[in-house]
Design a protein around this motif. Structure first.
Motif, mmCIF file in Angstrom:
data_model
loop_
_atom_site.group_PDB
_atom_site.id
_atom_site.type_symbol
_atom_site.label_atom_id
_atom_site.label_comp_id
_atom_site.label_asym_id
_atom_site.label_seq_id
_atom_site.Cartn_x
_atom_site.Cartn_y
_atom_site.Cartn_z
ATOM 1 N N LEU A 40 0.819 -1.251 0.143
ATOM 2 C CA LEU A 40 0.071 -0.017 -0.015
ATOM 3 C C LEU A 40 0.786 1.131 -0.047
ATOM 4 O O LEU A 40 0.479 2.313 -0.716
ATOM 5 C CB LEU A 40 -1.038 0.021 1.000
ATOM 6 N N ILE A 61 -5.103 -7.376 -2.517
ATOM 7 C CA ILE A 61 -5.393 -6.040 -2.403
ATOM 8 C C ILE A 61 -6.136 -5.456 -3.412
ATOM 9 O O ILE A 61 -7.133 -4.645 -2.847
ATOM 10 C CB ILE A 61 -3.981 -5.186 -2.152
ATOM 11 N N THR A 64 -7.414 1.302 -4.757
ATOM 12 C CA THR A 64 -6.966 1.677 -3.394
ATOM 13 C C THR A 64 -6.810 3.070 -3.150
ATOM 14 O O THR A 64 -7.337 3.993 -2.260
ATOM 15 C CB THR A 64 -5.559 1.141 -3.170
#
Length: 269
Positions: free
Chosen positions: A80, A120, A191
């Motif tokens: 991330l 993710i 994200t």
């Protein structure tokens, strides 16, 4: 049925049996055996070749699906950071290889921060849909139809991103990278979208800062990844053409993020 024959009451009447064919059973057995054997061999050949064809194509285009879910907490945190803050990534962008079965293979994500994963992207996509639906609810525009449209809209945006990366590779004479790699790299866009939508929910003005920032970071991440990882598989290409394609991929993030981030005003647009 009983009848009185030869003065012996109650004796059974003999019945005539069909004539015996000494060649019938042998011919029938031989023919049925040949038929069963021939059909079995032919079917095994067809099914075997089909199975090998399917497996070869799956291994070529989809690689090993389990590979993309070998992650842990440390990998997720570090990944991330790389996606949301690619400017701070001081390490290399190439993937780590290891010899497996006499050939080189990439290490799974748990051992390589540059390896693509699907954990993710899937989690980010689900979070994006939930946050977008919650944002619609705050605006008094939530409905099952709106949530379904957000889900389809997200999948469509994901597909556009994958197609963009795949077409870029094909235009350079490549395209041998597994399809799931493309799906993973394209899915990281959610994200940044999650942070942008969350910023709009918490403080509406922060959206206009977070959206350009996440868009810029995603563009840099894809440029670095495509240049150092995916384009490494292309043996010959025009460097000027490569630069134009990288620039196009980075610029394409702005309209894509703007379209996917527009979840509170006129959700049908």
């Amino acid at each position: 049925m009983y009848s009185n024959v030869g003065g012996q009451p109650g004796a059974a009447m003999p019945t005539a049996s069909p004539p015996m064919n000494p060649f019938g059973n042998s011919l029938y057995g031989a023919s049925s055996g040949l038929i069963r054997g021939g059909l079995g061999a032919y079917g095994e050949k067809i099914l075997g070749s089909s199975s090998e064809y399917v497996q070869s194509n799956i291994s070529r285009y989809f690689s090993d699906p389990q590979y993309y879910f070998q992650v842990n907490d440390q990998y997720v945190r570090n990944k991330l950071k790389v996606v949301l803050f690619p400017f701070l990534h001081r390490g290399h962008w190439t993937r780590i290889t290891e010899p497996v079965g006499g050939r080189l293979s990439y290490k799974p994500p748990i051992y390589d921060i540059n390896a693509p994963d699907l954990y993710i992207p899937f989690m980010a996509f689900g979070t994006y849909v939930v946050l977008a639906g919650f944002s619609l609810g705050l605006q008094g525009k939530f409905s099952p139809e709106a949530l379904n449209w957000l889900f389809i809209k997200g999948l469509l945006g994901w597909f556009i991103q994958v197609a963009l990366l795949k077409v870029s590779l094909l235009s350079l004479g490549g395209g041998e990278a597994p399809l799931l790699d493309m799906v993973a790299y394209a899915g990281y866009a959610f994200t940044g979208l999650c942070f942008a939508v969350l910023g709009r929910i918490m403080l509406s003005y922060s959206y206009y800062f977070l959206m350009p920032w996440t868009c810029l970071c995603m563009g840099v991440f894809l440029v670095k990844t495509m240049k150092r990882v995916l384009f490494a598989e292309v043996r010959s290409y025009d460097s000027s053409k490569q630069h134009y394609l990288l620039l196009f991929i980075a610029l394409a993030q702005l309209p894509l993020f703007t379209w996917l981030g527009n979840v509170t005003v006129n959700w049908l647009i």
